[in-house]
Design a protein around this motif. Structure first.
Motif, PDB file in Angstrom:
ATOM      1  N   ILE A 248       0.861  -1.193   0.000  1.00  0.00           N
ATOM      2  CA  ILE A 248       0.000   0.000   0.000  1.00  0.00           C
ATOM      3  C   ILE A 248       0.890   1.233   0.000  1.00  0.00           C
ATOM      4  CG2 ILE A 248      -1.848   1.237   1.191  1.00  0.00           C
ATOM      5  CD1 ILE A 248      -2.736  -1.524   0.269  1.00  0.00           C
TER       6      ILE A 248
ATOM      7  N   SER B 216      -9.441   5.834   1.983  1.00  0.00           N
ATOM      8  CA  SER B 216      -8.212   5.620   1.231  1.00  0.00           C
ATOM      9  C   SER B 216      -8.374   6.226  -0.161  1.00  0.00           C
ATOM     10  CB  SER B 216      -7.898   4.127   1.131  1.00  0.00           C
ATOM     11  OG  SER B 216      -9.030   3.414   0.660  1.00  0.00           O
TER      12      SER B 216
ATOM     13  N   SER C 101      -8.220   5.128  -3.336  1.00  0.00           N
ATOM     14  CA  SER C 101      -8.164   3.886  -4.102  1.00  0.00           C
ATOM     15  C   SER C 101      -7.773   4.171  -5.554  1.00  0.00           C
ATOM     16  CB  SER C 101      -9.523   3.195  -4.054  1.00  0.00           C
ATOM     17  OG  SER C 101      -9.880   2.916  -2.722  1.00  0.00           O
TER      18      SER C 101
ATOM     19  N   LYS D  63      -3.823   3.357  -1.823  1.00  0.00           N
ATOM     20  CA  LYS D  63      -3.076   4.543  -1.405  1.00  0.00           C
ATOM     21  C   LYS D  63      -3.754   5.214  -0.228  1.00  0.00           C
ATOM     22  CE  LYS D  63      -1.219   6.954  -4.690  1.00  0.00           C
ATOM     23  NZ  LYS D  63      -1.864   7.032  -5.966  1.00  0.00           N
ATOM     24  N   HIS D  64      -2.947   5.713   0.735  1.00  0.00           N
ATOM     25  CA  HIS D  64      -3.423   6.573   1.818  1.00  0.00           C
ATOM     26  C   HIS D  64      -2.675   7.898   1.732  1.00  0.00           C
ATOM     27  CE1 HIS D  64      -6.057   3.903   4.101  1.00  0.00           C
ATOM     28  NE2 HIS D  64      -5.196   2.930   3.877  1.00  0.00           N
TER      29      HIS D  64
ATOM     30  N   VAL E 175     -12.092   3.808   9.088  1.00  0.00           N
ATOM     31  CA  VAL E 175     -11.319   3.732   7.850  1.00  0.00           C
ATOM     32  C   VAL E 175     -12.201   3.104   6.781  1.00  0.00           C
ATOM     33  CG1 VAL E 175      -9.209   2.930   6.743  1.00  0.00           C
ATOM     34  CG2 VAL E 175      -9.200   3.454   9.202  1.00  0.00           C
TER      35      VAL E 175
ATOM     36  N   PRO F  96     -12.383   2.596   2.769  1.00  0.00           N
ATOM     37  CA  PRO F  96     -11.986   2.690   1.366  1.00  0.00           C
ATOM     38  C   PRO F  96     -13.202   2.964   0.472  1.00  0.00           C
ATOM     39  CG  PRO F  96     -10.946   0.812   2.425  1.00  0.00           C
ATOM     40  CD  PRO F  96     -11.977   1.327   3.389  1.00  0.00           C
TER      41      PRO F  96
ATOM     42  N   GLU G 206      -6.826  -2.230   1.932  1.00  0.00           N
ATOM     43  CA  GLU G 206      -6.597  -0.803   2.181  1.00  0.00           C
ATOM     44  C   GLU G 206      -6.982  -0.416   3.603  1.00  0.00           C
ATOM     45  OE1 GLU G 206      -7.435   0.533  -2.478  1.00  0.00           O
ATOM     46  OE2 GLU G 206      -8.715   1.298  -0.868  1.00  0.00           O
TER      47      GLU G 206
ATOM     48  N   ALA H 179      -4.230   0.567   7.337  1.00  0.00           N
ATOM     49  CA  ALA H 179      -4.277   1.736   8.215  1.00  0.00           C
ATOM     50  C   ALA H 179      -4.628   1.344   9.647  1.00  0.00           C
ATOM     51  CB  ALA H 179      -5.292   2.749   7.681  1.00  0.00           C
TER      52      ALA H 179
END
Length: 530
Positions: free
Chosen positions: A77, A249, A251, A254-255, A275, A277, A299, A303
């Motif tokens: 990620i 996230s 998407s 990616k964060h 969290v 996504p 994802e 986190a």
């Protein structure tokens, strides 16, 4: 004109906060709700007593789990936040540039630290909510940039419209928490928008509130405002969750920088994070729902594992916002069969990991019409079926999240109230008086039940009473003006807002809150590039 709108909204909040010596606040609202604009259901935290719908067998759950773990181990990620990268390195994860790969054993060890249930206590302890277990909670629409009603059509959001939607959030007992801005007030500069809107939110509501993780200043300001509004010391604020944030996230896989930063700030002070996504199958995630759910799980867990590494046991919720796009136009679709199945599948995964679940009420309709209600109903009932604990955007959402509508808000509350009534234990009670053999014997084959003592003692509470639905026949409805549902909802929200009285807030606290807002405004608020 924008300045006038701002002053109007401030005046409403300040007057409400400073009213003393009159029949207002919580007691006043309770009296009016008992016999005022509508007869609504009382405040309660509904318990979902149904078995969840589980489209996946055990092998399906394990397949998605293994897929998510392979994504974390083999693909990784992207974390754009430098502090997060340092934390992953310290945890022994493989960090190459912004790419982080993490072993499944470590991920599962971290996820097991997260509680399966926790409470959030707002400034009014009577509005405390439990996130987890069988509790299902509903929140207002959050973050649309536009507003729509029958009088004005579609307009950019303003502070006054935002305040009106906050009043509906407070008024309806079936709305348990105040999410993000119910409409983005673009008439307030972004540098101070969070200060004005959170001031309005904390004055106009006494329910659990949210902070956007969009920069250190916004998160820190909102935490301080929640602390002030609750009359709390710093130690009291940090001792138990008082608020939360929800992040998405970016998407695929990616964060970003500010959302992870905001979560880290909140968990270090004992607050809750969700969290979620935002994975649209066919666009930002694989076209298959299993693939989209797999990516979403990877994802989210990446986190959550980070947060548990930083503060073991911090309250975290895994969110699902997996739907599909229209493959003809690329537009997002909501409340679809695929959306419902993805929500149910994610519910199974949340239980597998022992995490509370967040889902959403949503639709792609542009106005509060039939499409809006069948798509929203599909979304809300899929949340029920999946064992969801916290339902975002449950009231007021239109155009795939680009429009907030007060009429739609009222229409959605009708559905939410029906869901709450659906779970009333009285409906499925099977005691002697409920099985009612004596009443059946009394009426026999030739009578009716209208006048029996069994019916007469229960008639006022036996069945759900709507706040908006019109159950009269066509002739009676037509003679009374023939108003359609959206028109009735429009008239109802206008009456609720006109009759609204803010919940009680001590004068000293109101003054301290206003002073904090003014000081932070004078300091420039949050930095922007415009």
């Amino acid at each position: 004109m924008n300045g006038d709108m701002n002053r109007e909204a401030e005046t409403v909040g300040e007057k409400g906060a400073r009213r003393r010596g009159r029949g207002g606040g919580r007691a006043g609202n309770a009296r009016r709700q008992a016999g005022g604009v509508i007869e609504q259901m009382p405040w309660l935290l509904p318990q979902n007593t149904d078995r969840p719908t589980e489209p996946l067998g055990e092998e399906g759950v394990l397949a998605i789990h293994d897929g998510a773990m392979r994504v974390l181990e083999e693909i990784g990620i992207e974390f754009l936040n430098e502090e997060a990268l340092d934390l992953f390195r310290a945890a022994g994860c493989r960090v190459e540039g912004t790419n982080v790969r993490m072993g499944r054993d470590w991920v599962m060890e971290m996820v097991r630290e997260a509680p399966d249930s926790f409470t959030i206590t707002p400034r009014n302890p009577d509005r405390r909510i439990t996130v987890g277990g069988r509790t299902i909670l509903f929140g207002n629409v959050s973050s649309p940039p536009n507003y729509w009603d029958l009088e004005h059509g579609k307009l950019p959001g303003t502070r006054k419209q935002c305040a009106d939607l906050l009043k509906l959030t407070q008024y309806f007992n079936c709305i348990h928490f105040a999410g993000g801005y119910p409409v983005e007030p673009v008439d307030i500069h972004a540098s101070v928008r969070h200060l004005d809107v959170l001031h309005d939110k904390l004055v106009l509501t006494d329910k659990v509130v949210h902070a956007y993780s969009l920069g250190a200043e916004r998160v820190e300001d909102v935490m301080e405002m929640v602390r002030i509004a609750g009359g709390l010391s710093h130690a009291e604020f940090e001792a138990t969750p008082r608020m939360y944030t929800n992040i998405n996230s970016t998407s695929p896989l990616k964060h970003d920088v500010p959302m992870i930063d905001g979560c880290l700030r909140l968990i270090r002070r004992g607050q809750a994070v969700i969290v979620t996504p935002f994975t649209l199958a066919g666009a930002m995630a694989p076209v298959t729902m299993a693939g989209a759910v797999t990516q979403s799980i990877a994802e989210a867990l990446s986190a959550i594992a980070l947060f548990q590494w930083v503060r073991p046991g911090c309250p975290c919720v895994i969110g699902t916002f997996t739907s599909n796009v229209d493959m003809k136009s690329g537009a997002p679709a909501f409340g679809t069969p695929e959306y419902m199945r993805a929500t149910q599948m994610t519910g199974q995964m949340a239980r597998f990991y022992g995490l509370p679940l967040r889902a959403s009420g949503s639709c792609a309709a542009n106005v509060p019409d039939g499409q809006a209600m069948w798509e929203t109903s599909n979304a809300l009932w899929s949340a029920v079926q999946s064992g969801t604990n916290i339902v975002y955007h449950a009231a007021g959402w239109l155009e795939g999240g680009l429009i907030a509508s007060p009429a739609k808000f009222v229409m959605d509350c009708e559905i939410i109230q029906q869901i709450q009534r659906y779970f009333d234990p009285a409906i499925v009670a099977t005691g002697p008086e409920d099985v009612a053999v004596e009443a059946i014997a009394e009426v026999g084959p030739d009578g009716h039940y209208f006048g029996t003592p069994h019916t007469q003692s229960r008639y006022s509470t036996a069945f759900y009473q709507p706040i908006l639905s019109d159950w009269r026949n066509y002739e009676a409805w037509a003679l009374d003006g023939g108003t359609w549902t959206a028109e009735r909802a429009h008239a109802l929200w206008k009456r609720i807002v006109a009759d609204f009285e803010p919940p009680a807030l001590e004068a000293g606290i109101a003054d301290e809150l206003a002073e904090f807002v003014e000081r932070r405004k004078s300091e420039g608020g949050a930095p922007t590039d415009f």
